[in-house]
Every structure is written in structure tokens, then in C-alpha cells.
Design a protein around this motif. Structure first.
Motif, PDB file in Angstrom:
ATOM      1  N   GLU A 148     -12.178   5.783 -16.169  1.00  0.00           N
ATOM      2  CA  GLU A 148     -11.055   5.601 -15.247  1.00  0.00           C
ATOM      3  C   GLU A 148     -11.617   5.589 -13.821  1.00  0.00           C
ATOM      4  O   GLU A 148     -12.206   6.583 -13.373  1.00  0.00           O
ATOM      5  CB  GLU A 148     -10.031   6.731 -15.391  1.00  0.00           C
ATOM      6  CG  GLU A 148      -9.345   6.800 -16.739  1.00  0.00           C
ATOM      7  CD  GLU A 148      -8.356   5.663 -16.935  1.00  0.00           C
ATOM      8  OE1 GLU A 148      -7.747   5.232 -15.939  1.00  0.00           O
ATOM      9  OE2 GLU A 148      -8.199   5.218 -18.083  1.00  0.00           O
ATOM     10  N   VAL A 149     -11.479   4.474 -13.126  1.00  0.00           N
ATOM     11  CA  VAL A 149     -12.021   4.344 -11.775  1.00  0.00           C
ATOM     12  C   VAL A 149     -10.911   3.879 -10.835  1.00  0.00           C
ATOM     13  O   VAL A 149     -10.177   2.927 -11.145  1.00  0.00           O
ATOM     14  CB  VAL A 149     -13.200   3.355 -11.728  1.00  0.00           C
ATOM     15  CG1 VAL A 149     -13.710   3.198 -10.302  1.00  0.00           C
ATOM     16  CG2 VAL A 149     -14.323   3.824 -12.643  1.00  0.00           C
ATOM     17  N   VAL A 150     -10.809   4.566  -9.689  1.00  0.00           N
ATOM     18  CA  VAL A 150      -9.795   4.222  -8.693  1.00  0.00           C
ATOM     19  C   VAL A 150     -10.474   4.084  -7.329  1.00  0.00           C
ATOM     20  O   VAL A 150     -11.289   4.924  -6.938  1.00  0.00           O
ATOM     21  CB  VAL A 150      -8.697   5.310  -8.602  1.00  0.00           C
ATOM     22  CG1 VAL A 150      -7.668   4.936  -7.526  1.00  0.00           C
ATOM     23  CG2 VAL A 150      -8.012   5.510  -9.949  1.00  0.00           C
ATOM     24  N   LEU A 151     -10.153   3.034  -6.609  1.00  0.00           N
ATOM     25  CA  LEU A 151     -10.526   2.881  -5.202  1.00  0.00           C
ATOM     26  C   LEU A 151      -9.255   3.050  -4.382  1.00  0.00           C
ATOM     27  O   LEU A 151      -8.346   2.226  -4.464  1.00  0.00           O
ATOM     28  CB  LEU A 151     -11.147   1.507  -4.936  1.00  0.00           C
ATOM     29  CG  LEU A 151     -12.460   1.169  -5.635  1.00  0.00           C
ATOM     30  CD1 LEU A 151     -12.940  -0.206  -5.191  1.00  0.00           C
ATOM     31  CD2 LEU A 151     -13.510   2.218  -5.363  1.00  0.00           C
ATOM     32  N   ASP A 152      -9.204   4.103  -3.603  1.00  0.00           N
ATOM     33  CA  ASP A 152      -8.030   4.362  -2.771  1.00  0.00           C
ATOM     34  C   ASP A 152      -8.345   4.009  -1.320  1.00  0.00           C
ATOM     35  O   ASP A 152      -9.447   4.288  -0.838  1.00  0.00           O
ATOM     36  CB  ASP A 152      -7.635   5.840  -2.876  1.00  0.00           C
ATOM     37  CG  ASP A 152      -6.290   6.111  -2.221  1.00  0.00           C
ATOM     38  OD1 ASP A 152      -5.516   5.149  -2.017  1.00  0.00           O
ATOM     39  OD2 ASP A 152      -6.010   7.285  -1.906  1.00  0.00           O
ATOM     40  N   GLU A 153      -7.378   3.428  -0.633  1.00  0.00           N
ATOM     41  CA  GLU A 153      -7.552   2.986   0.769  1.00  0.00           C
ATOM     42  C   GLU A 153      -8.778   2.087   0.887  1.00  0.00           C
ATOM     43  O   GLU A 153      -9.673   2.289   1.717  1.00  0.00           O
ATOM     44  CB  GLU A 153      -7.673   4.196   1.705  1.00  0.00           C
ATOM     45  CG  GLU A 153      -6.489   5.145   1.648  1.00  0.00           C
ATOM     46  CD  GLU A 153      -5.253   4.595   2.354  1.00  0.00           C
ATOM     47  OE1 GLU A 153      -5.244   3.394   2.670  1.00  0.00           O
ATOM     48  OE2 GLU A 153      -4.309   5.360   2.578  1.00  0.00           O
ATOM     49  N   ALA A 154      -8.779   1.052   0.074  1.00  0.00           N
ATOM     50  CA  ALA A 154      -9.950   0.166   0.039  1.00  0.00           C
ATOM     51  C   ALA A 154     -10.190  -0.528   1.372  1.00  0.00           C
ATOM     52  O   ALA A 154     -11.338  -0.774   1.751  1.00  0.00           O
ATOM     53  CB  ALA A 154      -9.765  -0.879  -1.068  1.00  0.00           C
ATOM     54  N   ASP A 155      -9.132  -0.844   2.110  1.00  0.00           N
ATOM     55  CA  ASP A 155      -9.324  -1.525   3.385  1.00  0.00           C
ATOM     56  C   ASP A 155     -10.028  -0.625   4.398  1.00  0.00           C
ATOM     57  O   ASP A 155     -10.801  -1.093   5.234  1.00  0.00           O
ATOM     58  CB  ASP A 155      -7.992  -2.042   3.944  1.00  0.00           C
ATOM     59  CG  ASP A 155      -6.924  -0.960   4.004  1.00  0.00           C
ATOM     60  OD1 ASP A 155      -7.155   0.145   3.479  1.00  0.00           O
ATOM     61  OD2 ASP A 155      -5.840  -1.222   4.577  1.00  0.00           O
ATOM     62  N   LYS A 156      -9.771   0.686   4.327  1.00  0.00           N
ATOM     63  CA  LYS A 156     -10.470   1.610   5.219  1.00  0.00           C
ATOM     64  C   LYS A 156     -11.949   1.677   4.859  1.00  0.00           C
ATOM     65  O   LYS A 156     -12.811   1.807   5.745  1.00  0.00           O
ATOM     66  CB  LYS A 156      -9.835   2.995   5.137  1.00  0.00           C
ATOM     67  CG  LYS A 156     -10.438   4.009   6.104  1.00  0.00           C
ATOM     68  CD  LYS A 156     -10.204   3.615   7.548  1.00  0.00           C
ATOM     69  CE  LYS A 156     -10.668   4.695   8.505  1.00  0.00           C
ATOM     70  NZ  LYS A 156     -10.481   4.291   9.915  1.00  0.00           N
ATOM     71  N   MET A 157     -12.265   1.590   3.569  1.00  0.00           N
ATOM     72  CA  MET A 157     -13.677   1.567   3.174  1.00  0.00           C
ATOM     73  C   MET A 157     -14.373   0.350   3.757  1.00  0.00           C
ATOM     74  O   MET A 157     -15.539   0.418   4.166  1.00  0.00           O
ATOM     75  CB  MET A 157     -13.790   1.573   1.653  1.00  0.00           C
ATOM     76  CG  MET A 157     -13.311   2.862   1.014  1.00  0.00           C
ATOM     77  SD  MET A 157     -13.760   2.936  -0.715  1.00  0.00           S
ATOM     78  CE  MET A 157     -12.643   4.208  -1.293  1.00  0.00           C
ATOM     79  N   LEU A 158     -13.652  -0.766   3.811  1.00  0.00           N
ATOM     80  CA  LEU A 158     -14.205  -1.965   4.427  1.00  0.00           C
ATOM     81  C   LEU A 158     -14.465  -1.723   5.911  1.00  0.00           C
ATOM     82  O   LEU A 158     -15.531  -2.054   6.436  1.00  0.00           O
ATOM     83  CB  LEU A 158     -13.240  -3.136   4.241  1.00  0.00           C
ATOM     84  CG  LEU A 158     -13.577  -4.426   4.998  1.00  0.00           C
ATOM     85  CD1 LEU A 158     -14.873  -5.028   4.479  1.00  0.00           C
ATOM     86  CD2 LEU A 158     -12.433  -5.438   4.851  1.00  0.00           C
ATOM     87  N   ASP A 159     -13.502  -1.123   6.604  1.00  0.00           N
ATOM     88  CA  ASP A 159     -13.642  -0.859   8.035  1.00  0.00           C
ATOM     89  C   ASP A 159     -14.824   0.062   8.323  1.00  0.00           C
ATOM     90  O   ASP A 159     -15.498  -0.073   9.350  1.00  0.00           O
ATOM     91  CB  ASP A 159     -12.355  -0.231   8.595  1.00  0.00           C
ATOM     92  CG  ASP A 159     -11.171  -1.189   8.548  1.00  0.00           C
ATOM     93  OD1 ASP A 159     -11.418  -2.409   8.433  1.00  0.00           O
ATOM     94  OD2 ASP A 159     -10.028  -0.722   8.600  1.00  0.00           O
ATOM     95  N   LEU A 160     -15.068   1.016   7.440  1.00  0.00           N
ATOM     96  CA  LEU A 160     -16.137   1.993   7.660  1.00  0.00           C
ATOM     97  C   LEU A 160     -17.485   1.519   7.132  1.00  0.00           C
ATOM     98  O   LEU A 160     -18.476   2.245   7.207  1.00  0.00           O
ATOM     99  CB  LEU A 160     -15.767   3.331   7.002  1.00  0.00           C
ATOM    100  CG  LEU A 160     -14.539   4.042   7.588  1.00  0.00           C
ATOM    101  CD1 LEU A 160     -14.228   5.302   6.795  1.00  0.00           C
ATOM    102  CD2 LEU A 160     -14.764   4.384   9.058  1.00  0.00           C
ATOM    103  N   GLY A 161     -17.529   0.316   6.565  1.00  0.00           N
ATOM    104  CA  GLY A 161     -18.793  -0.221   6.082  1.00  0.00           C
ATOM    105  C   GLY A 161     -19.250   0.343   4.755  1.00  0.00           C
ATOM    106  O   GLY A 161     -20.458   0.372   4.472  1.00  0.00           O
ATOM    107  N   PHE A 162     -18.305   0.772   3.909  1.00  0.00           N
ATOM    108  CA  PHE A 162     -18.662   1.415   2.647  1.00  0.00           C
ATOM    109  C   PHE A 162     -18.778   0.445   1.469  1.00  0.00           C
ATOM    110  O   PHE A 162     -19.087   0.884   0.352  1.00  0.00           O
ATOM    111  CB  PHE A 162     -17.624   2.486   2.274  1.00  0.00           C
ATOM    112  CG  PHE A 162     -17.759   3.761   3.055  1.00  0.00           C
ATOM    113  CD1 PHE A 162     -19.002   4.243   3.416  1.00  0.00           C
ATOM    114  CD2 PHE A 162     -16.638   4.486   3.423  1.00  0.00           C
ATOM    115  CE1 PHE A 162     -19.130   5.420   4.133  1.00  0.00           C
ATOM    116  CE2 PHE A 162     -16.749   5.665   4.139  1.00  0.00           C
ATOM    117  CZ  PHE A 162     -17.999   6.127   4.498  1.00  0.00           C
TER     118      PHE A 162
END
Length: 466
Positions: A148-162
Motif C-alpha cells: 500500500e503506497v500513498v503520495l500525499d500533497e504530491a504537488d508540494k513534493m514537486l515544489d520542494l524538488g522531491f
């Protein structure tokens, strides 16, 4: 509204939520949970504060079963430490009636406690990318059974370079898995990420038909304010009628600390969350804000995604956000769970071009912010501030007082220097013995240089004229 009991959720989870007064589902939950429970990959898109955590958390907990085997079976990746703590608390609530154990993995905290929980067999891990990769690289975190894998607030991860870190994490989880991706916005790189790591995902966008880019239950007020007057304006807003918990966003860590010090000095109950604080300090500030011990939280954007408090009535942008996405995430701290809220944004003269871009992107129809000062009449009427309100709740500290036998306080008398000739000092005329405003005199009314020369005179040497 549809109740959780109607969505096919296990009764123990329904009862746990009901005990907290949570009975009906939000649109994003109503639309994603029935799809996720059987194992369908889902992309959930909804505005901040609309219940995304339970939207992905309930399927994760239910799919693991009542008594999952020890070891990491579910991984929830979040962009910030504050959000990790928030999601951990929600997942801990959902699993309170089961043997399932949840652990939060994020930086700024000692490794030992997190490692001990992993060794004890925690089944759900909530973590930030950096610490997850660190522990996985040390072979202390095994993700090979995380189905079970979840990415939460994916757009923020993009903003932070993750995003590169996310790819490394996906290389460590099983190819056959159930994946959920939740976000408030869905930029192109996030869609590309979903196509790479998800299998035929269904994209659910939960919005009200009559709702625009901004929440209809948030009132947006924009002022052009002078930097030197902002604290005074904020202090008046904090005394508005009906003002509850308030979040104030600043651009820099230094500005956040300066503002919290100033507001506390003025008698308000304020706490701060910013990058110069240790993780435990940040967590204490967040806990005191959630518990109501502090009703003002000053934060940089590092905390914008981790403040999940339903009863925030006001958000104040002490400095304008960088773009419309940051604006939406900031103001999304209010108007949560169906409540109403007020968002006040200060625009400096130098930042008018930024506001023009945000105004155009969000279709506010407010191209020219209203020029506003702490004495402006419209400030009081716009925000229901009582007439005559000033920018301070408490008076400045006074000198120490001594307690008399009757219980009354009186000012402690100042100690005087004895006269050099042993005579009692004569009564000074009004205004004597104080600074004259030009720095020439000290408290005894004598020129300071003479006093310093007298103190440096060798012992035993008689003063001149003696």
C-alpha cells in the motif's frame, strides 16, 4: 451527504470516527473510498481541508486487515515534517481499534525512537522522503513488502524538488501494489509521475459545481500596507469580533520570529513555526496551537501543509505568497470542514506585480489592493473590529513593586548614592537629575565624564579642592 457507514467501511473504523463526531463523508472521501477499497489505483484531487487524509487512510487501514503481520505493509509519503505529524495522528486514530501500529519517520528527531518502532514491527510508515531514503539506505527500513503506497500533497513534493527521491522510493517497493496519489493541484510533472508508477489510475476531482478556484466559504481581503505599519494592523485584526485561531504567514524565518516576539510583547498569545526552530520546539508550538493554549500561530511556508486545524477563523498573509498555488495553500488553513473563514493579504508597494499575477490567475477581480493603514476606518468595518481598538492588549512592564502588609502594591523607591561630604542630599528641583534629552546628564544630574574620572581616581588620592 453520505455517511461512512454507507461506504462499506468496517464497523470498528466507523465507530472510531463516530466517537470523534465524524459521521458524514466529504465529497473526496465519498468518491475515492469505494474505488480504493477493492484495490483500484486512484488520483484524488481536492482543495486543502476537504478530508483527503481519511480519503486514502481508511482504505489503507481496512485493506491491511484487523491483525496484519509485523513489518512495513503500507507507506505514506508526505513533503513536510508538520504534515507527517498530522497524517500520523489521523492514521493512529483510524487504527486505534486494531493491532496495527503506525510510526512517523521524519528529520529533526532522534533516529533511535523511530528505529525502535520499526524493529517492533510497525505496519504503517508515514514519512518524509529524506529520512525514508536514509533509513532504507542503512537497511533499517524494509519497503519490499509495502503493498500500500500513498503520495500525499504530491504537488508540494514537486515544489520542494522531491520527485527524484520519490523515484528512488518507488524502486524499493513491490511492483505489484495499490497506489494512491492525492494533491490539491495537478501540474504536468505530477501527472507524468502518476503515469509511470500507477496502473490505470482513476482521476477523481472533487469540487462543487458552483465553486471556483478559491473556496466559496473564504472571504478574501487584500490591502496595500506599509511594512512599518503591518504589526499595528495585525494587532487590531486580532481583536476583531468572532476572531478565533489565527495563522499568520511570513516570507522569512527572521520575520516570523520578530513578529511572534512583538505580538507576545503586546499581550497576545502567539507561537511560531519556522526553520530556525528545533523539531521539538516546532511540535510544541503546533500542539499548543491545536489545544488552544496559543490562538495565534506565525509560520513560514514550511508549515503551510501541516496545519490541519478545523477552527482557524483567520489567515493573514503578512507578506504576499510567491504565486497563486502558494496563496491557495496558505489560505486553505481556514474555511476547513465546511466552516467559513477570512483571508487577509498585505501587499507591499514593491510586490504589486506579484499580486497582479495572483489576481489574474485566481480571477479575484481586485487588481488594485486598497491602501490601508492601522487608522483607516475601512479596516475596522471590513473586519468587524470594535471602534477605538488599539494595537496592544497589555501595558508596557513597570518597575518592580513591593507588597505591603495590607496587600497593596507600591513602587519600590530608587536607591540614591550618598553625598560625598556625608551630608544628606538636598531635594532636587523638578526635572533635575534626569537626562535632558541630549545625553549630557545622568541620574544624579552631574556630567557623566566627571563621574567616570572620579571612579578611575586611584585609591587614597584626595579629590581636587579638598
Amino acid at each position: 451527504m453520505t455517511s461512512f457507514a454507507e461506504l462499506g467501511i468496517d464497523q470498528d473504523i466507523v465507530d472510531t470516527l463516530a466517537a470523534k463526531g465524524i459521521v458524514d463523508s466529504f465529497p473526496i472521501q465519498e468518491q475515492t473510498i469505494p474505488l480504493s477499497l477493492p484495490g483500484q489505483d486512484v488520483i484524488g484531487q481536492a482543495k486543502t481541508g476537504t478530508g483527503k487524509t481519511f480519503g486514502f487512510g481508511i482504505p489503507v487501514v481496512q485493506r491491511l486487515g484487523l491483525n496484519p503481520e509485523p513489518g512495513v505493509k503500507a507507506l505514506i509519503v508526505v513533503p513536510t515534517r508538520e504534515l507527517a505529524v498530522q497524517v500520523y495522528e489521523d492514521m493512529d486514530l483510524l487504527t486505534s481499534g486494531r493491532s496495527t501500529s503506525v510510526v512517523a519517520i521524519y528529520g529533526g528527531k532522534a533516529y533511535e525512537g523511530q528505529i525502535d518502532q520499526l524493529k517492533a514491527g510497525a505496519q504503517i510508515v508515514v514519512g518524509t522522503p529524506g529520512r525514508l531514503i536514509d533509513l532504507a539506505g542503512q537497511r533499517l527500513l524494509d519497503l519490499s513488502h509495502a503493498t500500500e503506497v500513498v503520495l500525499d500533497e504530491a504537488d508540494k513534493m514537486l515544489d520542494l524538488g522531491f520527485l527524484p527521491d520519490i523515484e528512488k522510493i518507488f524502486q524499493r517497493v513491490p511492483e505489484k501494489r495499490h497506489t494512491q496519489l492525492f494533491s490539491a493541484t495537478m501540474p504536468g510533472p505530477i501527472i507524468a509521475l502518476a503515469r509511470r508508477f500507477m496502473v490505470n489510475p482513476i482521476h477523481i476531482r472533487a469540487t462543487d459545481p458552483d465553486e471556483g478556484l478559491t473556496q466559496a466559504n473564504i472571504r478574501h481581503i487584500v490591502y496595500r500596507a506599509h511594512a512599518l505599519d503591518k504589526v499595528e494592523i495585525v494587532a487590531r485584526i486580532l481583536q476583531a469580533e468572532g476572531r478565533g485561531k489565527t495563522v499568520i504567514f511570513t516570507r522569512t524565518k527572521r520575520a516570523a520570529q520578530k513578529l511572534v516576539d512583538e505580538l507576545n510583547d503586546r499581550g497576545f498569545s502567539a507561537a511560531a513555526v519556522h526553520g530556525d526552530m528545533g523539531q521539538e520546539q516546532r511540535e510544541r508550538s503546533m500542539a499548543s496551537f491545536k489545544a488552544g493554549k496559543k490562538d495565534v500561530l506565525i509560520a513560514t511556508d514550511v508549515a503551510a501543509r501541516g496545519i490541519d486545524v478545523d477552527d482557524v477563523t483567520h489567515v493573514i498573509n503578512h507578506t504576499i505568497p510567491e504565486d497563486e498555488k502558494a496563496y491557495l495553500h496558505r489560505v486553505g488553513r481556514t474555511g476547513r470542514a465546511g466552516r467559513t473563514g477570512i483571508a487577509v493579504t498585505f501587499v507591499d508597494w514593491d510586490d504589486l506585480h506579484k499580486w497582479a499575477l495572483i489576481n489574474r490567475a485566481l480571477d479575484f477581480g481586485q487588481p488594485e489592493p486598497t491602501e490601508t493603514y492601522s487608522s483607516s476606518p475601512h479596516l475596522y468595518t471590513d473586519l468587524a473590529i470594535p471602534a477605538g481598538t488599539k494595537g496592544r492588549l497589555t501595558k508596557a512592564p513597570i518597575t518592580a513593586a513591593v507588597r505591603t502588609t495590607e496587600g497593596e502594591s507600591e513602587r519600590r523607591p530608587r536607591r540614591r548614592r550618598p553625598a560625598e561630604d556625608g551630608a544628606a542630599p538636598a531635594a532636587a528641583a523638578e526635572g533635575a537629575g534626569t537626562h535632558d534629552g541630549e545625553g549630557r546628564e545622568h541620574h544624579d544630574g552631574k556630567p557623566a565624564p566627571a563621574r567616570r574620572r572620579r571612579r578611575r581616581r586611584p585609591s587614597g588620592q584626595a579629590p581636587q579642592g579638598a
